[in-house]
Motif scaffolding. Sequence first.
Motif, short mmCIF file in Angstrom:
data_model
loop_
_atom_site.label_atom_id
_atom_site.label_comp_id
_atom_site.label_asym_id
_atom_site.label_seq_id
_atom_site.Cartn_x
_atom_site.Cartn_y
_atom_site.Cartn_z
N GLU A 271 0.79 -1.23 0.00
CA GLU A 271 0.00 0.00 0.00
C GLU A 271 0.82 1.28 0.00
O GLU A 271 1.86 1.37 0.64
N LEU B 177 -0.38 5.49 0.26
CA LEU B 177 -1.64 6.17 0.57
C LEU B 177 -1.39 7.48 1.32
O LEU B 177 -0.24 7.85 1.60
N ASP C 117 -2.37 9.22 4.93
CA ASP C 117 -2.97 9.10 6.26
C ASP C 117 -3.68 10.42 6.54
O ASP C 117 -3.06 11.50 6.51
N GLY D 6 1.58 7.96 3.73
CA GLY D 6 1.70 6.78 4.60
C GLY D 6 1.57 5.47 3.83
O GLY D 6 1.65 5.44 2.61
N GLY D 7 1.33 4.42 4.61
CA GLY D 7 1.31 3.06 4.05
C GLY D 7 2.63 2.42 4.45
O GLY D 7 3.71 2.92 4.09
N VAL E 15 -6.43 6.64 4.42
CA VAL E 15 -6.69 5.98 5.70
C VAL E 15 -7.07 7.07 6.70
O VAL E 15 -6.35 8.07 6.85
N LEU F 228 -1.54 -6.37 5.02
CA LEU F 228 -2.65 -5.55 4.53
C LEU F 228 -2.76 -5.59 3.00
O LEU F 228 -3.86 -5.60 2.45
N ARG G 232 -3.96 -5.30 10.48
CA ARG G 232 -4.88 -4.16 10.41
C ARG G 232 -6.30 -4.68 10.32
O ARG G 232 -6.77 -5.05 9.24
N ILE H 125 2.63 6.67 14.53
CA ILE H 125 2.49 6.29 13.12
C ILE H 125 3.87 6.18 12.49
O ILE H 125 4.68 7.11 12.57
N GLY H 126 4.12 5.04 11.86
CA GLY H 126 5.37 4.87 11.12
C GLY H 126 6.58 4.54 11.97
O GLY H 126 7.67 4.33 11.46
N ASP I 128 7.73 1.20 11.10
CA ASP I 128 8.27 1.20 9.74
C ASP I 128 9.72 1.73 9.75
O ASP I 128 10.59 1.18 9.07
O1 LIG Z 1 -0.29 0.66 6.10
C1 LIG Z 1 -1.39 0.86 6.94
C2 LIG Z 1 -1.16 1.96 7.91
O2 LIG Z 1 0.00 1.66 8.64
C3 LIG Z 1 0.92 2.74 8.56
O3 LIG Z 1 1.82 2.45 7.54
C4 LIG Z 1 1.67 2.90 9.84
O4 LIG Z 1 2.43 1.74 10.09
C5 LIG Z 1 0.10 3.95 8.17
O5 LIG Z 1 0.87 4.92 7.51
C6 LIG Z 1 -0.93 3.33 7.29
O6 LIG Z 1 -2.10 4.05 7.24
#
Ligand SMILES: OC[C@H]1O[C@](O)(CO)[C@@H](O)[C@@H]1O
Length: 299
Positions: free
Chosen positions: A10, A12, A14, A23-24, A80, A124, A152, A238-239, A242
């Motif tokens: 993904e 996208l 956020d 994000g994603g 998202v 996801l 998720r 968030i992130g 990642d």
């Molecule tokens: O990928 C799904 C969701 O998870 C995130 O990557 C955070 O880890 C967000 O940026 C995204 O909305």
Amino acid sequence: MPKEIVCFGEMLWDLLPTGKVPGGAPMNVAIHLTYQGQKVRLISRLCHDELGRELILFLREKGLDLALVQVEQTHPTGTVVVNTANKTEVQYSIVAPAAWDFITYEPEAAQTVSRCDAFVFGSLAARQEITRQTLRQYLPLSNLNVLDVNLRPPFYSQELLEDLLTQAHIAKMNHHELAEIRGWYGVPVDAQESMRFLVRRFGLDLLIVTRGEHGALALQGDQYFEQAGFTVDVADTIGSGDAFLATFLALHLNNSPVPEALKQACRAGSWVATKAGATPIIDWDALAALDQNPAPDIE
Ligand SMILES: OC[C@H]1O[C@](O)(CO)[C@@H](O)[C@@H]1O
């Protein structure tokens, strides 16, 4: 030496209460790997709409190679809705369908996957048939599959996770995800024991479990490692996972010992949690100062 890493899944926006940020998970990992000098390819899909165009501009500015990003006209660029009411346990409402649900097989992408040093993917991306089938075609081609579990709800099942874990060489999950997956098999609560169980059951080379401010654990073969966390002022998480994964991989693929890679990854994840959104540029000097703030252990 830069490694060639392919991130699949993904991409996208956020949508936070304060505005939208890119994000994603696979895209976030790709950006953090790029920050760290690795050679990254993102396989994903967006729409030729306003949000898609903005995302392309953002990624070009970050220096990401977009040759394997597909562009379509029908399904919208992913979004998202992020609920940050609880800063440390953010909730995601992942809008469907999104362009990234329709990633199709491409011979050029397959070739890139077959010669890359690592192929990063998450659960996801497999929520819809088309992207799931493409993922299934690429997984056998790569020499090192890195699964970022990223559960998720409601977009996963035990069956899907078992399939993905079986094909992974390295898996990363957080402690909540470990608790859920362990529960499927009735394995004892002890983290190390449940990690040993999963490594055996799915033939993993390496399993990493992040524990938020309490650091991270890793099991490589028989060797078990623990890294303490760092106390930071959280803007949002968030992130964070990642950035952790990107940092760990960049070091691991360049032959750093697991304890060193874990430590730097925890620092990077903590730093990203101090900023809003998933891909702030990491200030490595400020990161070193985190060592002065070790967090208490939870166990
Ligand atoms: O990928 C799904 C969701 O998870 C995130 O990557 C955070 O880890 C967000 O940026 C995204 O909305």
